[in-house]
Design a protein around this motif. Structure first.
Motif, PDB file in Angstrom:
ATOM      1  N   ASN A  24       0.372  -1.253   0.245  1.00  9.89           N
ATOM      2  CA  ASN A  24      -0.327  -0.447  -0.422  1.00  9.89           C
ATOM      3  C   ASN A  24       1.324   1.792   0.264  1.00  9.89           C
ATOM      4  O   ASN A  24       0.806   2.089   0.798  1.00  9.89           O
ATOM      5  CB  ASN A  24      -0.768  -0.271   1.384  1.00  9.89           C
ATOM      6  N   TRP A  55       2.171   4.308  -2.357  1.00 10.45           N
ATOM      7  CA  TRP A  55       1.663   4.999  -3.745  1.00 10.45           C
ATOM      8  C   TRP A  55       2.705   4.740  -4.448  1.00 10.45           C
ATOM      9  O   TRP A  55       2.124   4.853  -5.851  1.00 10.45           O
ATOM     10  CB  TRP A  55       1.623   6.432  -3.902  1.00 10.45           C
ATOM     11  N   ASN A  63       1.194   1.507  -6.338  1.00  7.71           N
ATOM     12  CA  ASN A  63      -0.192   1.135  -7.243  1.00  7.71           C
ATOM     13  C   ASN A  63       0.340   2.011  -8.267  1.00  7.71           C
ATOM     14  O   ASN A  63      -0.450   1.291  -8.807  1.00  7.71           O
ATOM     15  CB  ASN A  63      -1.228   2.538  -5.402  1.00  7.71           C
ATOM     16  N   ASN A  79      -7.127  10.682  -0.745  1.00 11.89           N
ATOM     17  CA  ASN A  79      -5.826  10.476  -0.752  1.00 11.89           C
ATOM     18  C   ASN A  79      -6.018   9.066  -2.271  1.00 11.89           C
ATOM     19  O   ASN A  79      -7.001   7.555  -1.700  1.00 11.89           O
ATOM     20  CB  ASN A  79      -5.516   9.532   0.161  1.00 11.89           C
ATOM     21  N   GLU A  97      -4.268   5.974  -2.566  1.00 12.07           N
ATOM     22  CA  GLU A  97      -5.115   4.876  -1.732  1.00 12.07           C
ATOM     23  C   GLU A  97      -4.996   3.307  -2.391  1.00 12.07           C
ATOM     24  O   GLU A  97      -5.967   3.351  -3.472  1.00 12.07           O
ATOM     25  CB  GLU A  97      -5.955   5.180  -0.797  1.00 12.07           C
ATOM     26  N   ARG A 107      -6.973   0.250  -2.146  1.00 16.54           N
ATOM     27  CA  ARG A 107      -8.090  -0.327  -2.591  1.00 16.54           C
ATOM     28  C   ARG A 107      -9.513   0.687  -3.246  1.00 16.54           C
ATOM     29  O   ARG A 107     -10.182   0.495  -3.147  1.00 16.54           O
ATOM     30  CB  ARG A 107      -8.860   0.069  -0.659  1.00 16.54           C
TER      31      ARG A 107
END
Length: 273
Positions: free
Chosen positions: A58, A60, A63, A117, A120, A122
């Motif tokens: 998790n 950034w 991701n 954010n 994120e 999820r």
């Protein structure tokens, strides 16, 4: 809602029923069904492992890197499905998908979901995954129509440019056909929802504990977002692809000799010759 390993295996046992029916009636599809099932399991296991580590970290940067990876995989898949040269058309297709993800994804994350954010994990990964899933197949089919039109009806393009039309104006007919191809599946899904198509997102959200109003509203938003993303991606792809399809004088490149676009009929004709 979590599911145990035993209950998961019990769920997969349902596949025995259709496989047995295919075997009894000798449909010739049993082997293909087994291959498809094995491919589904393998691909979902790989995806699950990737998502497990991405969600666990998790971060950034991780991701964003995973989003870019999804764009790359989607671009390669769409280019291959459209029977285009991956080395030549990967950049336009990937650019179109990335533009659509940035525009539509940011709209959803910032304005619709109101996230502080948006990176994120999820929220970012599921939104991008849903958008990519809707874009990949529809854009591949639209690109097939577009480039096959350029090959088989190139005299129309030369006729228009020879009578004073700019290359952009001459391509309007081909772009219109591609847009029709990319829009029809989305319009069909929206028009036949609950009649011939099931609102999978709605049922999934209800199964996960969402309220009825929230699930229905999110289903509507995602359908519209997928439609918008497909159109934006196609237009961006075709805009960038012009430099890969025409020379500096606006003349169509010879796709036949370079074999950048192939269709099954031409492959068969080449073998017969």
């Amino acid at each position: 809602m979590e599911i145990s390993i035993i209950r998961f295996c019990l769920g997969l046992l349902l596949v025995v029923v259709p496989l047995y029916v295919l075997h009894v009636f000798d449909t010739g599809l049993l082997r293909r069904a087994c291959r498809s099932l094995a491919w589904m399991v393998a691909s979902l296991v790989v995806l699950g492992l990737c998502l497990y580590f991405v969600f666990r970290l998790n971060h950034w940067a991780v991701n964003v890197a995973f989003v870019l990876l999804m764009v790359v995989v989607g671009a390669v898949s769409a280019t291959s499905r459209a029977r285009l040269s991956v080395s030549r058309f990967f950049v336009p297709v990937a650019t179109g998908m990335l533009v659509a993800v940035l525009v539509v994804g940011c709209w959803l994350l910032f304005l619709v979901f109101g996230l502080k954010n948006p990176l994120e994990v999820r929220f970012l990964i599921p939104v991008v995954g849903l958008l990519m899933g809707g874009m990949t197949r529809s854009n591949a089919d639209a690109l097939t129509i577009y480039y096959m039109g350029l090959r088989h009806h190139n005299q129309l393009y030369y006729h228009l440019t020879g009578n004073g039309a700019s290359p952009g104006m001459a391509l309007t007919w081909f772009v219109r056909r591609a847009l029709q191809r990319v829009a029809l599946p989305s319009l069909g899904r929206m028009a036949t929802l609950m009649v011939t198509a099931s609102p999978v997102v709605t049922w999934s959200l209800l199964l996960g504990g969402f309220s009825v109003v929230g699930a229905v509203a999110l289903q509507m938003v995602l359908l519209v977002a997928g439609f918008c993303a497909s159109v934006v991606s196609l237009l961006a792809t075709l805009y960038v692809a012009r430099r890969f399809s025409f020379d500096e004088y606006g003349r169509l490149l010879d796709f036949t000799k370079k074999q950048d676009v192939l269709d099954e009929d031409e492959r068969g004709g080449g073998e017969n010759e």
